[in-house]
Design a protein around this motif. Sequence first.
Motif, PDB file in Angstrom:
ATOM      1  N   SER A   1       0.801  -1.218   0.000  1.00 19.26           N
ATOM      2  CA  SER A   1       0.000   0.000   0.000  1.00 19.26           C
ATOM      3  C   SER A   1       0.840   1.277   0.000  1.00 19.26           C
ATOM      4  O   SER A   1       0.296   2.361   0.129  1.00 19.26           O
ATOM      5  CB  SER A   1      -0.948   0.007   1.202  1.00 19.26           C
ATOM      6  OG  SER A   1      -0.190   0.000   2.392  1.00 19.26           O
ATOM      7  N   GLN A   2       2.155   1.167  -0.153  1.00 27.99           N
ATOM      8  CA  GLN A   2       3.009   2.351  -0.127  1.00 27.99           C
ATOM      9  C   GLN A   2       3.453   2.755  -1.527  1.00 27.99           C
ATOM     10  O   GLN A   2       3.482   1.939  -2.439  1.00 27.99           O
ATOM     11  CB  GLN A   2       4.230   2.086   0.743  1.00 27.99           C
ATOM     12  CG  GLN A   2       3.869   1.891   2.195  1.00 27.99           C
ATOM     13  CD  GLN A   2       5.099   1.690   3.049  1.00 27.99           C
ATOM     14  OE1 GLN A   2       6.206   2.015   2.655  1.00 27.99           O
ATOM     15  NE2 GLN A   2       4.899   1.145   4.238  1.00 27.99           N
ATOM     16  N   GLU A   3       3.807   4.021  -1.674  1.00 28.65           N
ATOM     17  CA  GLU A   3       4.320   4.538  -2.938  1.00 28.65           C
ATOM     18  C   GLU A   3       5.831   4.288  -3.004  1.00 28.65           C
ATOM     19  O   GLU A   3       6.501   4.239  -1.974  1.00 28.65           O
ATOM     20  CB  GLU A   3       4.047   6.042  -3.046  1.00 28.65           C
ATOM     21  CG  GLU A   3       2.575   6.389  -3.100  1.00 28.65           C
ATOM     22  CD  GLU A   3       1.896   5.879  -4.360  1.00 28.65           C
ATOM     23  OE1 GLU A   3       2.566   5.740  -5.399  1.00 28.65           O
ATOM     24  OE2 GLU A   3       0.689   5.611  -4.305  1.00 28.65           O
ATOM     25  N   PRO A   4       6.393   4.199  -4.208  1.00 33.71           N
ATOM     26  CA  PRO A   4       7.831   3.972  -4.339  1.00 33.71           C
ATOM     27  C   PRO A   4       8.635   5.261  -4.165  1.00 33.71           C
ATOM     28  O   PRO A   4       8.122   6.361  -4.346  1.00 33.71           O
ATOM     29  CB  PRO A   4       7.957   3.463  -5.776  1.00 33.71           C
ATOM     30  CG  PRO A   4       6.852   4.159  -6.493  1.00 33.71           C
ATOM     31  CD  PRO A   4       5.713   4.188  -5.501  1.00 33.71           C
ATOM     32  N   LEU A   5       9.904   5.097  -3.843  1.00 31.71           N
ATOM     33  CA  LEU A   5      10.847   6.201  -3.857  1.00 31.71           C
ATOM     34  C   LEU A   5      11.322   6.346  -5.293  1.00 31.71           C
ATOM     35  O   LEU A   5      11.632   5.343  -5.951  1.00 31.71           O
ATOM     36  CB  LEU A   5      12.034   5.896  -2.934  1.00 31.71           C
ATOM     37  CG  LEU A   5      13.077   7.000  -2.768  1.00 31.71           C
ATOM     38  CD1 LEU A   5      12.452   8.240  -2.120  1.00 31.71           C
ATOM     39  CD2 LEU A   5      14.245   6.485  -1.932  1.00 31.71           C
ATOM     40  N   ILE A   6      11.371   7.577  -5.806  1.00 34.49           N
ATOM     41  CA  ILE A   6      11.794   7.798  -7.188  1.00 34.49           C
ATOM     42  C   ILE A   6      12.966   8.773  -7.234  1.00 34.49           C
ATOM     43  O   ILE A   6      13.217   9.521  -6.289  1.00 34.49           O
ATOM     44  CB  ILE A   6      10.645   8.305  -8.082  1.00 34.49           C
ATOM     45  CG1 ILE A   6      10.117   9.641  -7.581  1.00 34.49           C
ATOM     46  CG2 ILE A   6       9.541   7.258  -8.183  1.00 34.49           C
ATOM     47  CD1 ILE A   6       9.142  10.303  -8.546  1.00 34.49           C
ATOM     48  N   PHE A   7      13.668   8.745  -8.370  1.00 30.33           N
ATOM     49  CA  PHE A   7      14.802   9.627  -8.618  1.00 30.33           C
ATOM     50  C   PHE A   7      14.523  10.381  -9.909  1.00 30.33           C
ATOM     51  O   PHE A   7      14.236   9.777 -10.945  1.00 30.33           O
ATOM     52  CB  PHE A   7      16.070   8.774  -8.761  1.00 30.33           C
ATOM     53  CG  PHE A   7      17.328   9.567  -8.906  1.00 30.33           C
ATOM     54  CD1 PHE A   7      17.872  10.238  -7.829  1.00 30.33           C
ATOM     55  CD2 PHE A   7      17.986   9.608 -10.122  1.00 30.33           C
ATOM     56  CE1 PHE A   7      19.055  10.955  -7.956  1.00 30.33           C
ATOM     57  CE2 PHE A   7      19.166  10.322 -10.260  1.00 30.33           C
ATOM     58  CZ  PHE A   7      19.706  11.001  -9.174  1.00 30.33           C
TER      59      PHE A   7
END
Length: 182
Positions: free
Chosen positions: A155-161
């Motif tokens: 249910s969490q969003e990803p970390l993005i770069f």
Amino acid sequence: MTPASTQAPHQVKPVEGRTLRDVCGLFVTGVTVITAGMGEEAAGTTVNSFTSVSLDPPLVLFCLHNDSRLRPVVESTGAYAVNFLAGRQERVARAFAGKDTAAITDVAHHSSVTGVPVLSDALAFLSCRLVNTFDGGDHTIFVGEVLELGVPRQSQEPLIFFRGFLGALEEEPRGVHPIFDG
């Protein structure tokens, strides 16, 4: 309009590494921590050069700089885990990003089927057996067969770069359209 045969040839300047990095920074990527080794040799490093290669067999790849401290660990272990970071894990990404990084013992982890550590709070993970390496200029390309996977934080969003910055996706993504394969 001048006929093509009489036009001066197009001159192309050599591509500078910093310029290439800036342009590639416009491509949004996910952020992972690659972990490898066992016991005292267990280590991890932050990587955004990850991609799926094949579904049958299940293959993925990532790239490491040839001078990376993790390179000999992956090669000697013959296995690695790809830990997809959640949006709230920017501190973990930064902790494993430098030359003097966090120790695996500094973060919650457990062993995968290959024996390498998996970050317990990761969004998802893939545990892989190393099947091949390829020269990629100043990097080495590592291809692995996925032997185990898990999605403990669905249910969490990803970390993005993006553009040199880490961050989470917006709460409500705009302009979401499905991508169809084929």
